[in-house]
Enzyme design. Structure first.
Site, short mmCIF file in Angstrom:
data_model
loop_
_atom_site.label_atom_id
_atom_site.label_comp_id
_atom_site.label_asym_id
_atom_site.label_seq_id
_atom_site.Cartn_x
_atom_site.Cartn_y
_atom_site.Cartn_z
NE ARG A 13 -0.56 26.63 69.57
CZ ARG A 13 0.68 26.13 69.48
NH1 ARG A 13 1.12 25.63 68.35
NH2 ARG A 13 1.49 26.16 70.53
CG MET A 16 -3.20 13.21 71.63
SD MET A 16 -4.46 11.93 71.41
CE MET A 16 -5.01 11.72 73.11
CB THR A 101 0.45 14.80 79.46
OG1 THR A 101 -0.28 15.87 78.89
CG2 THR A 101 1.94 15.03 79.32
N PRO A 127 -2.54 6.78 80.62
CG PRO A 127 -1.16 4.95 81.07
CD PRO A 127 -2.24 5.79 81.67
CG ASN A 128 -3.94 3.78 75.10
OD1 ASN A 128 -4.97 4.21 74.59
ND2 ASN A 128 -3.01 3.15 74.41
CG HIS A 156 3.57 5.41 70.13
ND1 HIS A 156 3.81 4.24 70.82
CD2 HIS A 156 2.38 5.87 70.58
CE1 HIS A 156 2.81 4.01 71.65
NE2 HIS A 156 1.93 4.98 71.53
CE LYS A 160 4.72 7.28 73.51
NZ LYS A 160 3.88 8.20 74.29
P1 NAP Z 1 1.70 17.49 70.19
O1 NAP Z 1 1.01 17.41 68.88
O2 NAP Z 1 3.14 17.87 70.23
O3 NAP Z 1 0.87 18.49 71.11
C1 NAP Z 1 1.35 19.05 72.31
C2 NAP Z 1 0.83 20.47 72.35
O4 NAP Z 1 1.14 21.05 73.61
C3 NAP Z 1 1.48 21.35 71.28
O5 NAP Z 1 0.48 22.17 70.70
C4 NAP Z 1 2.46 22.19 72.10
O6 NAP Z 1 2.75 23.44 71.50
C5 NAP Z 1 1.67 22.35 73.38
N1 NAP Z 1 2.45 22.78 74.50
C6 NAP Z 1 3.78 22.58 74.74
N2 NAP Z 1 4.11 23.16 75.90
C7 NAP Z 1 3.00 23.71 76.40
C8 NAP Z 1 2.71 24.45 77.58
N3 NAP Z 1 3.65 24.74 78.49
N4 NAP Z 1 1.44 24.85 77.78
C9 NAP Z 1 0.48 24.56 76.90
N5 NAP Z 1 0.69 23.90 75.75
C10 NAP Z 1 1.94 23.47 75.52
O7 NAP Z 1 1.57 16.10 70.96
P2 NAP Z 1 0.36 15.06 70.94
O8 NAP Z 1 0.66 13.97 69.98
O9 NAP Z 1 -0.92 15.79 70.85
O10 NAP Z 1 0.52 14.42 72.39
C11 NAP Z 1 0.36 15.19 73.57
C12 NAP Z 1 0.55 14.27 74.78
O11 NAP Z 1 -0.50 13.29 74.79
C13 NAP Z 1 1.86 13.48 74.76
O12 NAP Z 1 2.36 13.36 76.07
C14 NAP Z 1 1.44 12.12 74.21
O13 NAP Z 1 2.32 11.08 74.60
C15 NAP Z 1 0.09 12.00 74.86
N6 NAP Z 1 -0.84 11.03 74.26
C16 NAP Z 1 -1.69 10.43 75.12
C17 NAP Z 1 -2.64 9.55 74.67
C18 NAP Z 1 -3.58 8.92 75.67
O14 NAP Z 1 -4.49 8.17 75.27
N7 NAP Z 1 -3.39 9.19 76.96
C19 NAP Z 1 -2.73 9.27 73.31
C20 NAP Z 1 -1.87 9.92 72.43
C21 NAP Z 1 -0.93 10.82 72.93
P3 NAP Z 1 4.05 23.56 70.52
O15 NAP Z 1 3.80 22.62 69.39
O16 NAP Z 1 4.07 25.00 70.13
O17 NAP Z 1 5.23 23.16 71.35
#
Ligand code: NAP
Length: 267
Positions: A13, A16, A101, A127-128, A156, A160
Protein backbone atom coordinates in the site's frame (compact mmCIF):
# COMPACT_ATOMS: atom_id res chain seq x y z
CA UNK A 1 15.34 -15.59 -18.07
CA UNK A 2 13.35 -17.35 -15.34
CA UNK A 3 9.71 -17.95 -16.30
CA UNK A 4 6.70 -17.07 -14.19
CA UNK A 5 8.36 -15.84 -11.02
CA UNK A 6 5.88 -15.82 -8.14
CA UNK A 7 6.23 -12.58 -6.15
CA UNK A 8 4.92 -11.46 -2.74
CA UNK A 9 5.15 -7.77 -1.81
CA UNK A 10 5.50 -6.39 1.73
CA UNK A 11 4.46 -2.74 1.91
CA UNK A 12 2.14 -2.95 -1.13
CA UNK A 13 0.00 0.00 0.00
CA UNK A 14 3.00 2.31 0.35
CA UNK A 15 4.37 4.82 -2.15
CA UNK A 16 7.07 2.45 -3.41
CA UNK A 17 5.01 -0.70 -2.83
CA UNK A 18 2.09 0.45 -5.00
CA UNK A 19 4.51 1.17 -7.87
CA UNK A 20 5.99 -2.29 -7.35
CA UNK A 21 2.49 -3.86 -7.45
CA UNK A 22 1.90 -2.22 -10.86
CA UNK A 23 5.32 -3.27 -12.12
CA UNK A 24 4.73 -6.91 -11.12
CA UNK A 25 1.20 -6.95 -12.59
CA UNK A 26 2.53 -5.49 -15.85
CA UNK A 27 5.48 -7.87 -16.19
CA UNK A 28 4.27 -10.92 -18.13
CA UNK A 29 6.70 -13.40 -16.55
CA UNK A 30 5.93 -12.24 -12.97
CA UNK A 31 2.88 -13.34 -10.96
CA UNK A 32 1.77 -11.40 -7.88
CA UNK A 33 0.68 -14.06 -5.35
CA UNK A 34 0.38 -12.12 -2.07
CA UNK A 35 0.58 -8.83 -0.21
CA UNK A 36 2.12 -8.80 3.29
CA UNK A 37 0.73 -5.98 5.41
CA UNK A 38 0.24 -5.15 9.07
CA UNK A 39 -3.42 -4.33 8.31
CA UNK A 40 -6.27 -5.80 6.23
CA UNK A 41 -5.26 -9.47 6.72
CA UNK A 42 -7.81 -11.82 5.14
CA UNK A 43 -8.88 -9.26 2.55
CA UNK A 44 -7.70 -8.94 -1.06
CA UNK A 45 -6.04 -5.96 -2.77
CA UNK A 46 -9.26 -5.35 -4.73
CA UNK A 47 -11.08 -4.60 -1.46
CA UNK A 48 -8.65 -1.81 -0.47
CA UNK A 49 -9.16 1.76 -1.70
CA UNK A 50 -6.55 2.83 -4.22
CA UNK A 51 -5.28 -0.70 -4.87
CA UNK A 52 -5.63 -2.48 -8.23
CA UNK A 53 -8.72 -4.58 -8.84
CA UNK A 54 -7.02 -7.94 -8.37
CA UNK A 55 -7.94 -10.76 -6.01
CA UNK A 56 -4.46 -10.99 -4.50
CA UNK A 57 -4.70 -12.10 -0.84
CA UNK A 58 -3.35 -9.93 2.00
CA UNK A 59 -1.59 -11.61 4.94
CA UNK A 60 -0.60 -10.13 8.28
CA UNK A 61 1.39 -13.24 9.21
CA UNK A 62 4.36 -13.66 6.88
CA UNK A 63 4.94 -17.33 7.73
CA UNK A 64 1.34 -18.23 6.84
CA UNK A 65 1.70 -16.18 3.67
CA UNK A 66 4.78 -18.08 2.58
CA UNK A 67 3.31 -21.48 3.50
CA UNK A 68 0.04 -20.86 1.62
CA UNK A 69 1.22 -18.89 -1.45
CA UNK A 70 4.78 -20.25 -1.90
CA UNK A 71 6.34 -17.20 -3.57
CA UNK A 72 9.75 -17.42 -5.24
CA UNK A 73 10.62 -13.83 -4.36
CA UNK A 74 9.68 -11.36 -1.62
CA UNK A 75 9.87 -7.66 -2.52
CA UNK A 76 10.17 -5.68 0.72
CA UNK A 77 9.41 -1.95 0.73
CA UNK A 78 8.48 -1.30 4.35
CA UNK A 79 10.75 0.01 7.14
CA UNK A 80 14.09 -1.35 8.44
CA UNK A 81 12.76 -3.12 11.53
CA UNK A 82 10.24 -5.05 9.40
CA UNK A 83 12.59 -5.54 6.45
CA UNK A 84 15.03 -7.49 8.64
CA UNK A 85 12.28 -9.72 10.08
CA UNK A 86 10.78 -10.29 6.65
CA UNK A 87 14.18 -11.31 5.25
CA UNK A 88 14.66 -13.81 8.09
CA UNK A 89 11.23 -15.31 7.41
CA UNK A 90 12.02 -15.46 3.69
CA UNK A 91 15.26 -17.39 4.32
CA UNK A 92 13.37 -19.78 6.64
CA UNK A 93 10.85 -20.54 3.89
CA UNK A 94 13.17 -20.76 0.86
CA UNK A 95 11.97 -17.38 -0.52
CA UNK A 96 14.50 -15.00 -2.14
CA UNK A 97 14.29 -11.43 -0.84
CA UNK A 98 14.65 -8.29 -2.99
CA UNK A 99 14.78 -5.41 -0.55
CA UNK A 100 14.46 -1.70 -1.27
CA UNK A 101 13.79 -0.80 2.35
CA UNK A 102 16.61 1.45 3.55
CA UNK A 103 18.30 1.82 6.93
CA UNK A 104 20.16 -1.50 7.20
CA UNK A 105 23.42 -1.30 9.19
CA UNK A 106 26.72 -2.89 8.13
CA UNK A 107 26.18 -5.50 10.85
CA UNK A 108 22.72 -6.29 9.44
CA UNK A 109 24.20 -6.83 5.99
CA UNK A 110 26.93 -9.13 7.35
CA UNK A 111 24.40 -11.20 9.33
CA UNK A 112 21.96 -11.40 6.42
CA UNK A 113 24.72 -12.39 3.97
CA UNK A 114 25.71 -15.23 6.32
CA UNK A 115 22.07 -16.35 6.43
CA UNK A 116 21.80 -16.24 2.61
CA UNK A 117 24.93 -18.35 2.26
CA UNK A 118 23.75 -20.85 4.91
CA UNK A 119 20.48 -21.34 3.02
CA UNK A 120 21.98 -21.09 -0.49
CA UNK A 121 19.37 -18.48 -1.37
CA UNK A 122 19.99 -15.35 -3.43
CA UNK A 123 19.08 -12.01 -1.86
CA UNK A 124 19.44 -8.44 -3.11
CA UNK A 125 19.36 -5.29 -0.97
CA UNK A 126 19.72 -1.98 -2.81
CA UNK A 127 19.40 1.40 -1.11
CA UNK A 128 18.71 2.88 -4.54
CA UNK A 129 17.13 1.02 -7.44
CA UNK A 130 17.37 3.97 -9.88
CA UNK A 131 20.00 3.34 -12.56
CA UNK A 132 20.76 7.08 -12.80
CA UNK A 133 21.62 7.15 -9.10
CA UNK A 134 24.05 4.27 -9.56
CA UNK A 135 25.75 6.20 -12.37
CA UNK A 136 25.89 9.30 -10.13
CA UNK A 137 27.71 7.26 -7.47
CA UNK A 138 30.14 5.80 -10.00
CA UNK A 139 30.88 9.20 -11.55
CA UNK A 140 31.41 10.61 -8.06
CA UNK A 141 33.90 7.86 -7.29
CA UNK A 142 35.77 8.65 -10.53
CA UNK A 143 35.85 12.39 -9.76
CA UNK A 144 37.07 11.90 -6.18
CA UNK A 145 40.41 10.55 -7.42
CA UNK A 146 41.13 14.03 -8.82
CA UNK A 147 39.04 16.24 -6.52
CA UNK A 148 39.19 14.72 -3.04
CA UNK A 149 37.34 17.56 -1.25
CA UNK A 150 33.66 16.67 -1.44
CA UNK A 151 30.38 17.20 0.36
CA UNK A 152 27.07 15.45 -0.28
CA UNK A 153 23.60 16.97 -0.11
CA UNK A 154 20.73 14.51 -0.22
CA UNK A 155 17.09 15.62 -0.36
CA UNK A 156 14.04 13.48 0.28
CA UNK A 157 10.33 13.73 1.06
CA UNK A 158 9.55 14.43 4.70
CA UNK A 159 8.13 10.96 5.45
CA UNK A 160 11.54 9.34 5.12
CA UNK A 161 12.56 7.70 8.41
CA UNK A 162 16.34 7.30 8.03
CA UNK A 163 18.99 10.01 7.59
CA UNK A 164 21.33 10.29 5.88
CA UNK A 165 19.96 8.25 3.00
CA UNK A 166 21.43 4.86 2.16
CA UNK A 167 22.50 6.33 -1.19
CA UNK A 168 24.46 9.15 0.49
CA UNK A 169 26.24 6.68 2.78
CA UNK A 170 27.00 4.38 -0.14
CA UNK A 171 28.34 7.32 -2.20
CA UNK A 172 30.65 8.34 0.64
CA UNK A 173 31.84 4.73 1.06
CA UNK A 174 32.65 4.49 -2.67
CA UNK A 175 34.60 7.75 -2.46
CA UNK A 176 36.37 6.51 0.68
CA UNK A 177 37.70 3.58 -1.38
CA UNK A 178 39.60 5.88 -3.77
CA UNK A 179 40.82 8.85 -1.72
CA UNK A 180 43.13 9.18 1.24
CA UNK A 181 41.34 9.74 4.53
CA UNK A 182 41.13 13.47 5.27
CA UNK A 183 39.28 15.97 7.39
CA UNK A 184 37.62 18.79 5.45
CA UNK A 185 36.97 22.43 6.18
CA UNK A 186 39.03 24.71 8.44
CA UNK A 187 40.78 22.78 11.26
CA UNK A 188 39.40 25.30 13.76
CA UNK A 189 35.86 25.54 12.37
CA UNK A 190 33.18 25.61 15.06
CA UNK A 191 29.47 24.88 14.72
CA UNK A 192 27.48 27.83 16.08
CA UNK A 193 24.40 25.64 15.83
CA UNK A 194 24.86 21.92 16.47
CA UNK A 195 24.65 19.92 13.23
CA UNK A 196 25.37 22.90 10.97
CA UNK A 197 28.08 20.96 9.14
CA UNK A 198 25.97 17.82 8.80
CA UNK A 199 27.04 14.24 9.46
CA UNK A 200 30.53 13.06 8.56
CA UNK A 201 31.86 9.86 7.07
CA UNK A 202 35.66 9.69 6.86
CA UNK A 203 35.79 13.49 6.84
CA UNK A 204 33.10 13.93 4.15
CA UNK A 205 30.15 16.04 5.26
CA UNK A 206 26.68 14.76 4.41
CA UNK A 207 23.65 17.07 4.63
CA UNK A 208 20.07 15.76 4.66
CA UNK A 209 17.07 17.87 3.60
CA UNK A 210 13.51 16.63 4.23
CA UNK A 211 10.69 18.54 2.53
CA UNK A 212 7.23 17.78 1.14
CA UNK A 213 7.22 17.69 -2.65
CA UNK A 214 10.62 16.03 -2.94
CA UNK A 215 11.05 12.39 -4.02
CA UNK A 216 14.78 11.40 -3.92
CA UNK A 217 17.59 13.73 -5.00
CA UNK A 218 21.32 13.97 -4.41
CA UNK A 219 24.15 16.34 -5.28
CA UNK A 220 27.79 15.40 -4.84
CA UNK A 221 29.81 18.63 -4.86
CA UNK A 222 33.57 18.61 -5.36
CA UNK A 223 35.80 21.61 -4.75
CA UNK A 224 39.26 22.12 -6.27
CA UNK A 225 41.53 25.07 -6.90
CA UNK A 226 39.36 27.69 -8.66
CA UNK A 227 36.66 25.18 -9.60
CA UNK A 228 33.75 23.09 -8.39
CA UNK A 229 32.12 20.05 -9.95
CA UNK A 230 28.56 19.04 -9.14
CA UNK A 231 27.17 15.61 -9.98
CA UNK A 232 23.42 15.57 -9.47
CA UNK A 233 20.67 12.99 -9.74
CA UNK A 234 16.91 13.45 -9.32
CA UNK A 235 14.32 10.72 -9.01
CA UNK A 236 11.24 12.71 -10.05
CA UNK A 237 8.82 9.81 -9.63
CA UNK A 238 8.96 6.45 -7.88
CA UNK A 239 8.54 4.71 -11.24
CA UNK A 240 12.29 5.50 -11.65
CA UNK A 241 13.07 2.64 -9.24
CA UNK A 242 10.97 -0.05 -10.95
CA UNK A 243 13.27 -1.20 -13.81
CA UNK A 244 15.94 -1.81 -11.15
CA UNK A 245 13.53 -3.78 -8.95
CA UNK A 246 12.39 -5.83 -11.97
CA UNK A 247 16.01 -6.65 -12.83
CA UNK A 248 16.68 -7.59 -9.19
CA UNK A 249 13.70 -10.00 -9.11
CA UNK A 250 15.03 -11.71 -12.24
CA UNK A 251 18.64 -11.76 -10.99
CA UNK A 252 17.91 -12.99 -7.46
CA UNK A 253 16.62 -16.25 -8.96
CA UNK A 254 20.08 -16.93 -10.41
CA UNK A 255 22.38 -16.20 -7.43
CA UNK A 256 23.08 -17.94 -4.12
CA UNK A 257 24.40 -15.15 -1.90
CA UNK A 258 23.40 -11.68 -0.77
CA UNK A 259 24.27 -8.85 -3.15
CA UNK A 260 24.22 -5.31 -1.71
CA UNK A 261 23.77 -2.51 -4.25
CA UNK A 262 22.21 -2.43 -7.72
CA UNK A 263 25.63 -1.57 -9.20
CA UNK A 264 26.71 -5.14 -8.50
CA UNK A 265 24.03 -6.62 -10.75
CA UNK A 266 23.95 -4.17 -13.67
CA UNK A 267 27.55 -4.79 -14.75
P1 NAP B 1 5.63 4.25 2.76
O1 NAP B 1 4.83 4.96 1.74
O2 NAP B 1 5.51 4.65 4.19
O3 NAP B 1 5.31 2.69 2.62
C1 NAP B 1 5.64 1.72 3.59
C2 NAP B 1 4.49 0.74 3.62
O4 NAP B 1 4.84 -0.35 4.46
C3 NAP B 1 3.22 1.37 4.19
O5 NAP B 1 2.12 0.94 3.41
C4 NAP B 1 3.16 0.75 5.60
O6 NAP B 1 1.84 0.68 6.10
C5 NAP B 1 3.72 -0.62 5.30
N1 NAP B 1 4.15 -1.33 6.48
C6 NAP B 1 4.59 -0.83 7.66
N2 NAP B 1 4.87 -1.84 8.49
C7 NAP B 1 4.62 -2.98 7.83
C8 NAP B 1 4.72 -4.36 8.16
N3 NAP B 1 5.15 -4.77 9.36
N4 NAP B 1 4.39 -5.26 7.22
C9 NAP B 1 3.99 -4.88 6.01
N5 NAP B 1 3.83 -3.59 5.64
C10 NAP B 1 4.16 -2.66 6.55
O7 NAP B 1 7.18 4.33 2.40
P2 NAP B 1 7.86 4.36 0.95
O8 NAP B 1 8.17 5.75 0.57
O9 NAP B 1 7.09 3.49 0.03
O10 NAP B 1 9.26 3.67 1.29
C11 NAP B 1 9.35 2.34 1.76
C12 NAP B 1 10.82 1.99 1.96
O11 NAP B 1 11.50 2.03 0.69
C13 NAP B 1 11.57 2.98 2.87
O12 NAP B 1 12.52 2.28 3.65
C14 NAP B 1 12.27 3.90 1.87
O13 NAP B 1 13.42 4.53 2.41
C15 NAP B 1 12.63 2.90 0.80
N6 NAP B 1 12.92 3.44 -0.53
C16 NAP B 1 13.83 2.73 -1.25
C17 NAP B 1 14.16 3.11 -2.53
C18 NAP B 1 15.16 2.29 -3.29
O14 NAP B 1 15.41 2.57 -4.47
N7 NAP B 1 15.75 1.27 -2.66
C19 NAP B 1 13.54 4.22 -3.10
C20 NAP B 1 12.58 4.91 -2.36
C21 NAP B 1 12.28 4.49 -1.07
P3 NAP B 1 1.29 1.91 7.03
O15 NAP B 1 1.32 3.12 6.15
O16 NAP B 1 -0.08 1.47 7.41
O17 NAP B 1 2.23 2.01 8.18
Amino acid sequence: MAENIKVAIAGARGKMGSEAVNMVLNTPHFKLVASIDHKYGGMTLAEIDGQPDVGVPIYEDIDTCFLETKPDVLIDLTAPAFGRKHMEAAFNHGVRPVVGTTGFTDDDIIALRTRAEQTGLGAIIAPNFAVGAILMMKFAQMAAKYLPDVEIIEKHHDNKLDAPSGTAIKTAQLIQEVRLSKSQGHPEEKEELQGARGATLDGMHIHSLRLPGLVAHQEVIFGGVGQTLTIKHDSLHRSSFMPGIQLAVETVMTIDTLVYGLENIIE
